[in-house]
Design a protein around this motif. Sequence first.
Motif, PDB file in Angstrom:
ATOM      1  N   ASP A 124       3.203 -13.969 -15.484  1.00  0.00           N
ATOM      2  CA  ASP A 124       3.019 -13.027 -16.586  1.00  0.00           C
ATOM      3  C   ASP A 124       1.541 -12.647 -16.735  1.00  0.00           C
ATOM      4  OD1 ASP A 124       5.703 -13.189 -17.058  1.00  0.00           O
ATOM      5  OD2 ASP A 124       5.533 -14.529 -18.795  1.00  0.00           O
ATOM      6  N   LEU A 125       0.682 -13.639 -16.636  1.00  0.00           N
ATOM      7  CA  LEU A 125      -0.747 -13.374 -16.791  1.00  0.00           C
ATOM      8  C   LEU A 125      -1.256 -12.482 -15.662  1.00  0.00           C
ATOM      9  CD1 LEU A 125      -3.330 -13.860 -18.353  1.00  0.00           C
ATOM     10  CD2 LEU A 125      -3.676 -15.975 -17.043  1.00  0.00           C
ATOM     11  N   ALA A 126      -0.776 -12.722 -14.435  1.00  0.00           N
ATOM     12  CA  ALA A 126      -1.190 -11.882 -13.311  1.00  0.00           C
ATOM     13  C   ALA A 126      -0.729 -10.439 -13.505  1.00  0.00           C
ATOM     14  CB  ALA A 126      -0.645 -12.456 -12.006  1.00  0.00           C
ATOM     15  N   LEU A 127       0.471 -10.274 -14.025  1.00  0.00           N
ATOM     16  CA  LEU A 127       0.972  -8.924 -14.284  1.00  0.00           C
ATOM     17  C   LEU A 127       0.124  -8.217 -15.336  1.00  0.00           C
ATOM     18  CD1 LEU A 127       4.852  -9.482 -14.304  1.00  0.00           C
ATOM     19  CD2 LEU A 127       3.509  -8.243 -12.584  1.00  0.00           C
ATOM     20  N   LEU A 128      -0.231  -8.949 -16.389  1.00  0.00           N
ATOM     21  CA  LEU A 128      -1.031  -8.333 -17.444  1.00  0.00           C
ATOM     22  C   LEU A 128      -2.408  -7.947 -16.915  1.00  0.00           C
ATOM     23  CD1 LEU A 128      -0.641  -7.635 -20.429  1.00  0.00           C
ATOM     24  CD2 LEU A 128      -1.795  -9.772 -21.007  1.00  0.00           C
ATOM     25  N   ARG A 129      -2.989  -8.808 -16.105  1.00  0.00           N
ATOM     26  CA  ARG A 129      -4.304  -8.491 -15.531  1.00  0.00           C
ATOM     27  C   ARG A 129      -4.219  -7.335 -14.550  1.00  0.00           C
ATOM     28  NH1 ARG A 129      -6.405 -14.737 -14.471  1.00  0.00           N
ATOM     29  NH2 ARG A 129      -7.123 -15.126 -16.626  1.00  0.00           N
ATOM     30  N   ALA A 130      -3.127  -7.276 -13.797  1.00  0.00           N
ATOM     31  CA  ALA A 130      -2.941  -6.152 -12.877  1.00  0.00           C
ATOM     32  C   ALA A 130      -2.797  -4.846 -13.640  1.00  0.00           C
ATOM     33  CB  ALA A 130      -1.713  -6.402 -11.997  1.00  0.00           C
ATOM     34  N   HIS A 131      -2.115  -4.907 -14.773  1.00  0.00           N
ATOM     35  CA  HIS A 131      -1.986  -3.714 -15.621  1.00  0.00           C
ATOM     36  C   HIS A 131      -3.350  -3.259 -16.113  1.00  0.00           C
ATOM     37  CE1 HIS A 131      -1.048  -1.132 -18.995  1.00  0.00           C
ATOM     38  NE2 HIS A 131      -1.553  -2.025 -19.839  1.00  0.00           N
TER      39      HIS A 131
ATOM     40  N   PHE B 163       2.983  -3.511 -15.935  1.00  0.00           N
ATOM     41  CA  PHE B 163       3.450  -3.691 -17.310  1.00  0.00           C
ATOM     42  C   PHE B 163       4.956  -3.448 -17.400  1.00  0.00           C
ATOM     43  CE2 PHE B 163       4.158  -2.754 -21.768  1.00  0.00           C
ATOM     44  CZ  PHE B 163       3.383  -3.719 -22.391  1.00  0.00           C
ATOM     45  N   ALA B 164       5.470  -2.516 -16.627  1.00  0.00           N
ATOM     46  CA  ALA B 164       6.917  -2.275 -16.628  1.00  0.00           C
ATOM     47  C   ALA B 164       7.664  -3.516 -16.156  1.00  0.00           C
ATOM     48  CB  ALA B 164       7.250  -1.082 -15.737  1.00  0.00           C
ATOM     49  N   GLU B 165       7.139  -4.198 -15.148  1.00  0.00           N
ATOM     50  CA  GLU B 165       7.764  -5.431 -14.673  1.00  0.00           C
ATOM     51  C   GLU B 165       7.681  -6.527 -15.732  1.00  0.00           C
ATOM     52  OE1 GLU B 165       9.472  -8.532 -12.629  1.00  0.00           O
ATOM     53  OE2 GLU B 165       9.611  -6.359 -12.325  1.00  0.00           O
ATOM     54  N   LEU B 166       6.558  -6.593 -16.429  1.00  0.00           N
ATOM     55  CA  LEU B 166       6.399  -7.585 -17.491  1.00  0.00           C
ATOM     56  C   LEU B 166       7.416  -7.344 -18.600  1.00  0.00           C
ATOM     57  CD1 LEU B 166       4.665  -9.969 -18.551  1.00  0.00           C
ATOM     58  CD2 LEU B 166       3.220  -8.259 -19.678  1.00  0.00           C
ATOM     59  N   PHE B 167       7.586  -6.102 -18.990  1.00  0.00           N
ATOM     60  CA  PHE B 167       8.557  -5.778 -20.033  1.00  0.00           C
ATOM     61  C   PHE B 167       9.977  -6.048 -19.554  1.00  0.00           C
ATOM     62  CE2 PHE B 167      11.352  -2.470 -21.963  1.00  0.00           C
ATOM     63  CZ  PHE B 167      11.426  -3.033 -23.225  1.00  0.00           C
ATOM     64  N   ARG B 168      10.286  -5.680 -18.313  1.00  0.00           N
ATOM     65  CA  ARG B 168      11.630  -5.919 -17.780  1.00  0.00           C
ATOM     66  C   ARG B 168      11.969  -7.406 -17.802  1.00  0.00           C
ATOM     67  NH1 ARG B 168      14.043  -8.117 -14.047  1.00  0.00           N
ATOM     68  NH2 ARG B 168      12.085  -8.856 -13.141  1.00  0.00           N
ATOM     69  N   ARG B 169      10.977  -8.226 -17.499  1.00  0.00           N
ATOM     70  CA  ARG B 169      11.178  -9.672 -17.428  1.00  0.00           C
ATOM     71  C   ARG B 169      11.531 -10.264 -18.793  1.00  0.00           C
ATOM     72  NH1 ARG B 169       6.470 -12.801 -14.366  1.00  0.00           N
ATOM     73  NH2 ARG B 169       7.284 -11.444 -12.713  1.00  0.00           N
TER      74      ARG B 169
ATOM     75  N   ALA C 203       0.814  -1.206   0.000  1.00  0.00           N
ATOM     76  CA  ALA C 203       0.000   0.000   0.000  1.00  0.00           C
ATOM     77  C   ALA C 203       0.841   1.246   0.000  1.00  0.00           C
ATOM     78  CB  ALA C 203      -0.933  -0.003   1.221  1.00  0.00           C
ATOM     79  N   THR C 204       2.045   1.182   0.570  1.00  0.00           N
ATOM     80  CA  THR C 204       2.916   2.350   0.619  1.00  0.00           C
ATOM     81  C   THR C 204       3.953   2.342  -0.490  1.00  0.00           C
ATOM     82  OG1 THR C 204       4.467   1.246   2.100  1.00  0.00           O
ATOM     83  CG2 THR C 204       2.644   2.465   3.112  1.00  0.00           C
ATOM     84  N   GLY C 205       3.906   1.368  -1.366  1.00  0.00           N
ATOM     85  CA  GLY C 205       4.876   1.317  -2.469  1.00  0.00           C
ATOM     86  C   GLY C 205       6.220   0.790  -2.044  1.00  0.00           C
ATOM     87  N   GLY C 206       6.324   0.147  -0.860  1.00  0.00           N
ATOM     88  CA  GLY C 206       7.591  -0.347  -0.352  1.00  0.00           C
ATOM     89  C   GLY C 206       7.942  -1.699  -0.925  1.00  0.00           C
ATOM     90  N   PRO C 207       8.899  -2.378  -0.304  1.00  0.00           N
ATOM     91  CA  PRO C 207       9.396  -3.662  -0.802  1.00  0.00           C
ATOM     92  C   PRO C 207       8.336  -4.732  -1.016  1.00  0.00           C
ATOM     93  CG  PRO C 207      10.853  -2.788   0.871  1.00  0.00           C
ATOM     94  CD  PRO C 207       9.652  -1.881   0.835  1.00  0.00           C
ATOM     95  N   PRO C 208       7.267  -4.849  -0.174  1.00  0.00           N
ATOM     96  CA  PRO C 208       6.288  -5.899  -0.451  1.00  0.00           C
ATOM     97  C   PRO C 208       5.675  -5.808  -1.833  1.00  0.00           C
ATOM     98  CG  PRO C 208       5.984  -5.026   1.770  1.00  0.00           C
ATOM     99  CD  PRO C 208       6.968  -4.130   1.079  1.00  0.00           C
ATOM    100  N   LEU C 209       5.436  -4.586  -2.328  1.00  0.00           N
ATOM    101  CA  LEU C 209       4.872  -4.423  -3.663  1.00  0.00           C
ATOM    102  C   LEU C 209       5.843  -4.930  -4.719  1.00  0.00           C
ATOM    103  CD1 LEU C 209       2.779  -3.390  -5.648  1.00  0.00           C
ATOM    104  CD2 LEU C 209       3.820  -1.124  -5.471  1.00  0.00           C
ATOM    105  N   ALA C 210       7.124  -4.548  -4.586  1.00  0.00           N
ATOM    106  CA  ALA C 210       8.130  -4.991  -5.546  1.00  0.00           C
ATOM    107  C   ALA C 210       8.241  -6.503  -5.534  1.00  0.00           C
ATOM    108  CB  ALA C 210       9.478  -4.347  -5.226  1.00  0.00           C
ATOM    109  N   SER C 211       8.209  -7.100  -4.349  1.00  0.00           N
ATOM    110  CA  SER C 211       8.299  -8.544  -4.251  1.00  0.00           C
ATOM    111  C   SER C 211       7.091  -9.219  -4.903  1.00  0.00           C
ATOM    112  CB  SER C 211       8.410  -8.962  -2.786  1.00  0.00           C
ATOM    113  OG  SER C 211       8.423 -10.356  -2.652  1.00  0.00           O
ATOM    114  N   ALA C 212       5.897  -8.653  -4.682  1.00  0.00           N
ATOM    115  CA  ALA C 212       4.691  -9.234  -5.265  1.00  0.00           C
ATOM    116  C   ALA C 212       4.751  -9.185  -6.779  1.00  0.00           C
ATOM    117  CB  ALA C 212       3.461  -8.498  -4.742  1.00  0.00           C
ATOM    118  N   LEU C 213       5.243  -8.092  -7.342  1.00  0.00           N
ATOM    119  CA  LEU C 213       5.348  -7.983  -8.795  1.00  0.00           C
ATOM    120  C   LEU C 213       6.367  -8.973  -9.344  1.00  0.00           C
ATOM    121  CD1 LEU C 213       5.240  -4.111  -9.356  1.00  0.00           C
ATOM    122  CD2 LEU C 213       3.457  -5.772  -9.886  1.00  0.00           C
ATOM    123  N   THR C 214       7.481  -9.099  -8.654  1.00  0.00           N
ATOM    124  CA  THR C 214       8.529  -9.998  -9.124  1.00  0.00           C
ATOM    125  C   THR C 214       8.076 -11.445  -9.135  1.00  0.00           C
ATOM    126  OG1 THR C 214      10.222  -8.498  -8.259  1.00  0.00           O
ATOM    127  CG2 THR C 214      10.907 -10.750  -8.751  1.00  0.00           C
ATOM    128  N   GLU C 215       7.274 -11.821  -8.145  1.00  0.00           N
ATOM    129  CA  GLU C 215       6.836 -13.208  -8.027  1.00  0.00           C
ATOM    130  C   GLU C 215       5.561 -13.504  -8.808  1.00  0.00           C
ATOM    131  OE1 GLU C 215       6.436 -13.838  -3.883  1.00  0.00           O
ATOM    132  OE2 GLU C 215       8.586 -13.592  -3.448  1.00  0.00           O
TER     133      GLU C 215
END
Length: 255
Positions: free
Chosen positions: A29-36, A44-50, A14-26
Amino acid sequence: MNGYGERADAPAGATGGPPLASALTEATDLALLRAHVAGDRDAFAELFRRHRDRLWAVALRTMGDREEAADALQDAMLSAHRAASRFRGDSAVTTWLHRIVVNACLDRIRRRQAHPTVPLPDGARTDSGPSTGGPEPAAPARDHDTVLVVRDALAALPVEQRAALVLVDVQGYPVAEVARMLGVAEGTVKSRCARGRARLAVLLGHLRPAVAAPAERRPVATGDVPAVTSGNPRPPEGVGSGSGRSRRDANQEDT
């Protein structure tokens, strides 16, 4: 408070800290696209980076030009960003992304062929052009000339054959997946690859190593006996030369 200095009852990320980054990393691909699609600005930035490196490699080898490849990849990612909500899930997200990249490259190639321009010399280009942030596929310096020859040969192929060869032979994707990327039948991919390889065999035939001479034509030395070259054959001891026998036969015929 938790280990990140956040309230324990606050939602993760919720604060944009490490838990968010960890959730995106883990996330898949489909979850990232749906989140976008749902409004997550970072998904989407995480999907492209991957998948950036492989998408960039496909674009570069298909276009044969770094700046053109960067432009094509940028066009493709904008298209994917806007069309994410229309993703039906009938293929993997990576297949969908590659299809968009290949189509963007083919569109640029066709436009370039329809409206040809004179390219700038290599020395006029700088490193200030578009960048994907990913590594550019490169070969060792000693193979640079060969890489350029192969790149030119690929560029000489029809665009459909080039795309199929890049995906199958260069990137190593299965034929079935390439067929889904290109939206064609598997047999079409195999046919395009076969025709492309045949053309490349002709264009790159001069790069093949010279064929070694047959064993019977090579000089052979054993012990202290000097080698006898094929240009100076030596007859066995006690056997007359062929030229002497020919002269005797000729004399008998004259008589």
